[in-house]
Design an enzyme around this catalytic site. Structure first.
Site, PDB file in Angstrom:
ATOM      1  N   ASP A   1      -6.345  -6.240  -5.701  1.00 43.77           N
ATOM      2  CA  ASP A   1      -5.943  -5.158  -6.689  1.00 43.77           C
ATOM      3  C   ASP A   1      -5.886  -5.585  -8.008  1.00 43.77           C
ATOM      4  O   ASP A   1      -5.951  -4.937  -9.040  1.00 43.77           O
ATOM      5  CB  ASP A   1      -4.420  -4.768  -6.511  1.00 43.77           C
ATOM      6  CG  ASP A   1      -4.292  -3.862  -4.849  1.00 43.77           C
ATOM      7  OD1 ASP A   1      -5.484  -3.379  -4.658  1.00 43.77           O
ATOM      8  OD2 ASP A   1      -3.387  -3.790  -4.508  1.00 43.77           O
TER       9      ASP A   1
ATOM     10  N   HIS B   1       2.340   2.799  -3.172  1.00 44.45           N
ATOM     11  CA  HIS B   1       1.392   3.460  -4.222  1.00 44.45           C
ATOM     12  C   HIS B   1       1.576   5.207  -4.282  1.00 44.45           C
ATOM     13  O   HIS B   1       1.806   5.669  -5.501  1.00 44.45           O
ATOM     14  CB  HIS B   1      -0.042   3.511  -3.590  1.00 44.45           C
ATOM     15  CG  HIS B   1      -0.810   2.460  -4.228  1.00 44.45           C
ATOM     16  ND1 HIS B   1      -1.073   1.965  -5.577  1.00 44.45           N
ATOM     17  CD2 HIS B   1      -1.368   1.355  -3.903  1.00 44.45           C
ATOM     18  CE1 HIS B   1      -1.647   1.151  -5.976  1.00 44.45           C
ATOM     19  NE2 HIS B   1      -1.938   0.434  -4.614  1.00 44.45           N
TER      20      HIS B   1
ATOM     21  N   HIS C   1     -53.356  15.523  -8.754  1.00 45.55           N
ATOM     22  CA  HIS C   1     -53.032  14.272  -8.320  1.00 45.55           C
ATOM     23  C   HIS C   1     -54.303  12.997  -7.909  1.00 45.55           C
ATOM     24  O   HIS C   1     -54.389  12.153  -8.619  1.00 45.55           O
ATOM     25  CB  HIS C   1     -52.025  14.138  -7.236  1.00 45.55           C
ATOM     26  CG  HIS C   1     -50.675  14.458  -7.614  1.00 45.55           C
ATOM     27  ND1 HIS C   1     -50.279  15.761  -8.100  1.00 45.55           N
ATOM     28  CD2 HIS C   1     -49.243  13.824  -7.753  1.00 45.55           C
ATOM     29  CE1 HIS C   1     -49.347  15.956  -8.319  1.00 45.55           C
ATOM     30  NE2 HIS C   1     -48.398  14.723  -8.163  1.00 45.55           N
TER      31      HIS C   1
ATOM     32  N   GLN D   1       0.729  -1.211  -0.220  1.00 45.73           N
ATOM     33  CA  GLN D   1       0.004   0.087   0.038  1.00 45.73           C
ATOM     34  C   GLN D   1       1.039   1.192  -0.124  1.00 45.73           C
ATOM     35  O   GLN D   1       0.626   2.140  -0.686  1.00 45.73           O
ATOM     36  CB  GLN D   1      -0.999   0.037   1.198  1.00 45.73           C
ATOM     37  CG  GLN D   1      -2.039   1.249   1.148  1.00 45.73           C
ATOM     38  CD  GLN D   1      -2.895   1.314  -0.081  1.00 45.73           C
ATOM     39  OE1 GLN D   1      -3.470   0.128  -0.397  1.00 45.73           O
ATOM     40  NE2 GLN D   1      -2.783   2.366  -0.586  1.00 45.73           N
TER      41      GLN D   1
ATOM     42  N   GLU E   1     -10.431   1.928   3.057  1.00 47.60           N
ATOM     43  CA  GLU E   1     -10.681   1.476   1.813  1.00 47.60           C
ATOM     44  C   GLU E   1     -10.268   0.119   1.578  1.00 47.60           C
ATOM     45  O   GLU E   1     -11.105  -0.875   1.173  1.00 47.60           O
ATOM     46  CB  GLU E   1      -9.784   2.346   0.721  1.00 47.60           C
ATOM     47  CG  GLU E   1      -9.916   1.715  -0.614  1.00 47.60           C
ATOM     48  CD  GLU E   1      -8.629   2.561  -1.559  1.00 47.60           C
ATOM     49  OE1 GLU E   1      -7.470   2.941  -1.030  1.00 47.60           O
ATOM     50  OE2 GLU E   1      -8.675   2.525  -2.409  1.00 47.60           O
ATOM     51  N   HIS E   2      -9.178  -0.439   2.275  1.00 45.93           N
ATOM     52  CA  HIS E   2      -8.665  -1.798   2.240  1.00 45.93           C
ATOM     53  C   HIS E   2      -8.549  -2.209   3.543  1.00 45.93           C
ATOM     54  O   HIS E   2      -7.886  -1.453   4.306  1.00 45.93           O
ATOM     55  CB  HIS E   2      -7.390  -2.155   1.439  1.00 45.93           C
ATOM     56  CG  HIS E   2      -7.327  -1.551   0.046  1.00 45.93           C
ATOM     57  ND1 HIS E   2      -6.792  -0.170  -0.308  1.00 45.93           N
ATOM     58  CD2 HIS E   2      -7.717  -2.201  -1.075  1.00 45.93           C
ATOM     59  CE1 HIS E   2      -6.888  -0.246  -1.485  1.00 45.93           C
ATOM     60  NE2 HIS E   2      -7.544  -1.124  -2.027  1.00 45.93           N
TER      61      HIS E   2
END
Lengths: 427, 427
Positions: free
Chosen positions: B355, B258, B414, B255, B321-322
């Site tokens: 991934d 990145h 209506h 991670q 996220e992960h």
């Protein structure tokens, strides 16, 4: 309604043009209210409620006593009607639950996803001319089914500082416990930022005027999700020589009475039906309490005579929020409809049914957004989390592919996370 | 990594704070490029490609010949790996199809919904340091399964004016025919507005740098939908005394490599495992090509020693996220996880697997957005249209409830849309 007889592509474009929305730039105003609420909390909320709504409140949270009084204030007929609608809406939205299904994508590699309710959601119910308790059903029921832990409802009060009893009754009926007497930009700011009274939420839902819309857009900038972009409501009705002009005129007016910026479009394969509908419109308009509004909306509206073969491309190009099919060839159209919010099939299916009680949601994409957005559903109140579990055997099956791809993307640590495991297995 | 030993709530907050993103205000720049593309079309696209990417192109669309060459340029091993990943991703995303189920909410009232692919979607694949062909799989495969009619892929070229062959090979493998050599803000502007070469799309997908992110936000203002708000990537690993420190260190580094703004958080119930992971990190870092990046990311990162009982609330507060679970009590945690993008269970399930190749999507909510957003899935490429069909009997069942509710909301037209039908049935 402006009439278009077999329009060429340029005229057709004119016929399908939506009234332009002059949103103005309200971001300055909205930002100043958010900033104030961020610093001064409830005090700011109360200040703006006094300034904009002319109401001075000591207590924002609706009390249990107010809710009991609301139940007593409604007629049995209305309560029965709301219960029937709630039951249908619940049945349809419960059918949208997604079961967890484990998928073994290859031996030893198992993936699944699970829907989990968004913990904290905020529902905005406008006050104004109509008490929109139907929207309480449409937003509250899926929120409850989704299992959202905190459901916050904000709605402005009437001039006397009370909330319309139908809104309170409906909220308690479906299990919403937190109703706050706040409207407008300050309500959206309160739910976006949190105050000592109003909880901060993760996602905002609900209709509103241009200020509320601008406030929701601003909230999105701060990381709060919203249901969908807003625009004026609209209806397209598709008719042929067999359609019932009285029904169609009634449907067009039910949309037109929403607001002077509403739009209705009648697309027909027969000129006579257009003429009959025009006559019926005049007749039915005469008796309408909201006649002036409906008349203004009709000025933004079109009746279009087309060939049957053009019908689908017109529907999909316009991407109507509401689409009523009242022809003898409905079945032929159904498979080809790709852009629409909600579709009403056959002469006994008025838009009103979906607005209130058939079971479908009435919070739908307007302004052509049906091309890329869905209406509100159970999906709107959940996140879908993915899971994966890989066995020793699984990583041996899939490992070298991951290593190869990671290396090709120049991400060696990604590769290494697999390599250390494969090495460990080989011992 | 900063270390926190049984932090109190204030320290815990510090431990879980994400690196602040100084997005700056790029809206001025983005707006000027959009305005230029709106007026000058392809000419503007080419001007900015020359200015920002230093590449001068006559032709934006990638040719069939270039695609054939790409296939030849890749090793058999890489092509096999990509095919395996594509197959797993396809299997998992195909399982997300929703069948049409008709629900009779009450006698004569039938409702259903149908998923329809968004007609025109735009996929952005960044160039830069890594050719992200894995993202082509993650966005392209669900788009194809959804039945999106026009799938436009934009990606910047390398300095020599060519696109990395792995990106082209992957695109053709999964059936994407339109690849344009455009990157950055001008690519997003091209797909949002349309030019004579680049088609206008309804929804934009894909990662990118801060300029691309700002451009997607601006596109949203113009009515183009986007996949989700963007932020730096992140990973939380949950460990106990039985975890494998080598695996965990490798996962944290996968991670961290990145970007320098990535964040990793190790949460453990045992101090020894934290110490072992720290030693392993130093060891594994030494050999990493992207060592400098990973080191900077680790500076934003935390290792936290906690009691087992606090674990779930920490996970759900951070909303990673992960999330990797590498403990002996994974099963106890699973049901309580409500805020996470994608979860990796057990010691042979590295984040790398998701991934690239397990089958789940790698486009996930960052920055805590897992509290209210899902990752990309088949859902992201469809709209769900609702339908309803009411019989004569059905409107008699449901009609009076609609009339009652419409009247109570002050919407007489209506009500009338139902009344004219009930009257017609009674004759």
């Amino acid at each position: 309604m402006k009439k278009f007889i077999y329009p060429d592509s340029t005229s057709l474009k004119t016929a399908l043009t939506r009234p332009s929305i002059d949103a103005g730039d309200m971001e300055e105003l909205v930002k100043s209210i958010f900033d104030d609420v961020s610093i001064n909390g409830d005090q700011a909320i109360q200040k703006y409620t006094e300034r904009f709504d002319g109401v001075s409140l000591n207590e924002l949270l609706v009390s249990g006593e107010e809710i009991s009084l609301a139940e007593k204030a409604l007629s049995t007929e209305l309560k029965t009607a709301i219960k029937l609608a709630a039951s249908n809406i619940k049945t349809f939205h419960e059918s949208q639950r997604e079961e967890v299904v484990e998928i073994e994508t290859m031996p030893g590699v198992v993936c699944w996803r699970k829907s989990v309710g968004i913990d904290k959601v905020g529902l905005y119910i406008p006050g104004g001319t109509a008490p929109l308790f139907s929207t309480v059903l449409m937003l509250g029921i899926p929120a409850v089914i989704a299992g959202c832990k905190q459901i916050v409802l904000c709605t402005p009060t009437r001039k006397d500082g009370t909330v319309h009893p139908a809104v309170l009754y409906t909220a308690q009926l479906i299990g919403i416990k937190e109703v706050y007497k706040v409207g407008g930009v300050q309500a959206i700011a309160g739910m976006s930022l949190g105050t000592s009274t109003i909880p901060k939420v993760y996602k905002l839902f609900g209709p509103g005027n241009q200020y509320v819309t601008a406030a929701k857009q601003y909230a999105q900038k701060l990381g709060v999700a919203i249901d969908m972009p807003a625009g004026p409501s609209e209806l397209m009705v598709v008719a042929d020589e067999n359609s019932n002009a009285t029904f169609i005129a009634a449907d067009l007016l039910s949309q037109a009475e929403h607001g002077s910026d509403s739009q209705v479009v009648l697309v027909a394969t027969d000129n006579t039906i257009i003429e009959k509908v025009e006559i019926e419109l005049t007749k039915q308009l005469a008796d309408l309490p909201r006649k002036a509004t409906a008349e203004m909306a009709l000025e933004n509206s079109s009746a279009i005579l087309v060939q049957k073969v053009e019908m689908l491309s017109i529907i999909n190009e316009y991407a109507p929020e509401h689409l009523i099919l009242q022809t003898s060839f409905n079945e032929e159209l159904l498979n080809g409809i790709v852009n629409a919010g909600s579709v009403f099939i056959g002469e006994y299916t008025p838009e009103s049914a979906g607005d209130y009680a058939s079971g479908t949601n009435h919070t739908l994409p307007t302004n052509g957004f049906a091309k890329q957005y869905s209406g509100v559903s159970l999906d709107s109140f959940v996140k879908k989390i993915t899971f994966q579990q890989i066995s020793k055997n699984g990583i041996q099956q899939i490992g070298s592919a991951i290593e190869e791809m990671a290396a090709a993307e120049g991400l060696d640590a990604h590769k290494n996370a697999v390599s250390v495991r494969l090495k460990n297995i080989k011992g």
